[in-house]
Design an enzyme around this catalytic site. Sequence first.
Site, PDB file in Angstrom:
ATOM      1  N   CYS A  61      30.757-110.815  42.603  1.00  0.00           N
ATOM      2  CA  CYS A  61      30.498-110.142  41.592  1.00  0.00           C
ATOM      3  C   CYS A  61      31.528-110.857  40.401  1.00  0.00           C
ATOM      4  O   CYS A  61      32.630-110.745  40.752  1.00  0.00           O
ATOM      5  CB  CYS A  61      30.661-108.665  41.392  1.00  0.00           C
ATOM      6  SG  CYS A  61      31.361-107.915  39.532  1.00  0.00           S
ATOM      7  N   CYS A  64      33.656-108.726  38.270  1.00  0.00           N
ATOM      8  CA  CYS A  64      34.727-108.033  39.406  1.00  0.00           C
ATOM      9  C   CYS A  64      36.345-108.845  39.544  1.00  0.00           C
ATOM     10  O   CYS A  64      37.198-108.457  39.603  1.00  0.00           O
ATOM     11  CB  CYS A  64      34.343-108.053  40.296  1.00  0.00           C
ATOM     12  SG  CYS A  64      32.746-107.117  40.707  1.00  0.00           S
TER      13      CYS A  64
END
Length: 440
Positions: A61, A64
């Site tokens: 991600c 992230c």
Amino acid sequence: MRSLKLLLCWISFLTLSISISASSDDQFTLDGTVLELTDSNFDSAISTFDCIFVDFYAPWCGHCKRLNPELDAAAPILAKLKQPIVIAKLNADKYSRLARKIEIDAFPTLMLYNHGVPMEYYGPRKADLLVRYLKKFVAPDVAVLESDSTVKEFVEDAGTFFPVFIGFGLNESIISGLGRKYKKKAWFAVSKEVSEDTMVSYDFDKAPALVANHPTYNEHSVFYGPFEDGFLEEFVKQSFLPLILPINHDTLKLLKDDERKIVLTIVEDETHESLEKLYKALRAAAHANRDLVFGYVGVKQFEEFVDSFHVDKKTNLPKIVVWDGDEEYDQVTGIETITQEEDHLTQVSRFLEGYREGRTEKKKINGPSFMGFINSMIGIRSVYILVFLVAVIMMLRSLGQVEEPTGVRTATAVRERVDQATTVPEDESSEHKPSDKKED
């Protein structure tokens, strides 16, 4: 018999070894680093720390990955608080069974566990703002201060991001409801002792009194009562905003929850030193008209917003109107601008008199509504990305390769999300759309 004893001893040894190994895995150190959790020590971490902030992430991600350095920067600061907050993260893609159990359906998902009670976090993700928000979430609704020194310490710890309300000579029960209701918007405290030095420092002359400080705008106001029948709450709500509010992308969001109309003054450049007299007049008018919000905006600073009020190169500035915060504004007949030839406060007072007497012309704004301005903050880049994603999804659906998503957020979660994001800066807010939470 001897063999049996040896077998039992061996089993006991293995059991002890496993126990020691497990307990050592669950030993956590509060050293200001981000803890890496697993499915085996997650429950232990939640029960060990009073306040723990967990980032449920996936290695692939992008959001992230961008969040990681912010968490690393915030962790040592939060660990040093009087009430420490631990930052941890868990690979929800790897430990998918645990993720499903606690209903993690997007990345990153951020959860604050306060004494084991989870609350999803939708606030800003930059390290400095993250620290401010988390400090506020774990603080008591109303702090009880015992002395002058604790008052000073409370104000210093509160910082400059949120307004601060201190009730001098007030019982905690009087403002406990407001402290609970507006916990995410301001700091609340009561001080039992009221010394002469404190009265001088916080500029009030009798008790009981509720003092409101707005550090960001260096503003101060005092409420002496009455402390019932909604008067106190009205003062608190009005004090969330400064007397005169500079209008920009961030402050527009602050107006979202305020039902008052806005006396909007449009200038060429809001930073020009020649406007100090005008701002002083607006501040004086705001003191006497707390049922209205007073704001100012510069063409140079926020041209796309100013254009909505039919301002062009031929418009005489400063222009003053009353905006409903949405799609309409009132222009007072005969008083469209503030001139240099006459006292500014006199002109503003005459404008307000004309507005209250109904000598106005109602006009539609020339552009998007208030929510349109808010929504436009995601930026054109985000629009391009969204259009691309929609096109890809439609193409895949036409090929019969896309299944309906199983994770659907409840209406309550969406409302909480909007509430927490009210004061989130522009560059932060775009990271909280569901479509942004998971990417390839």
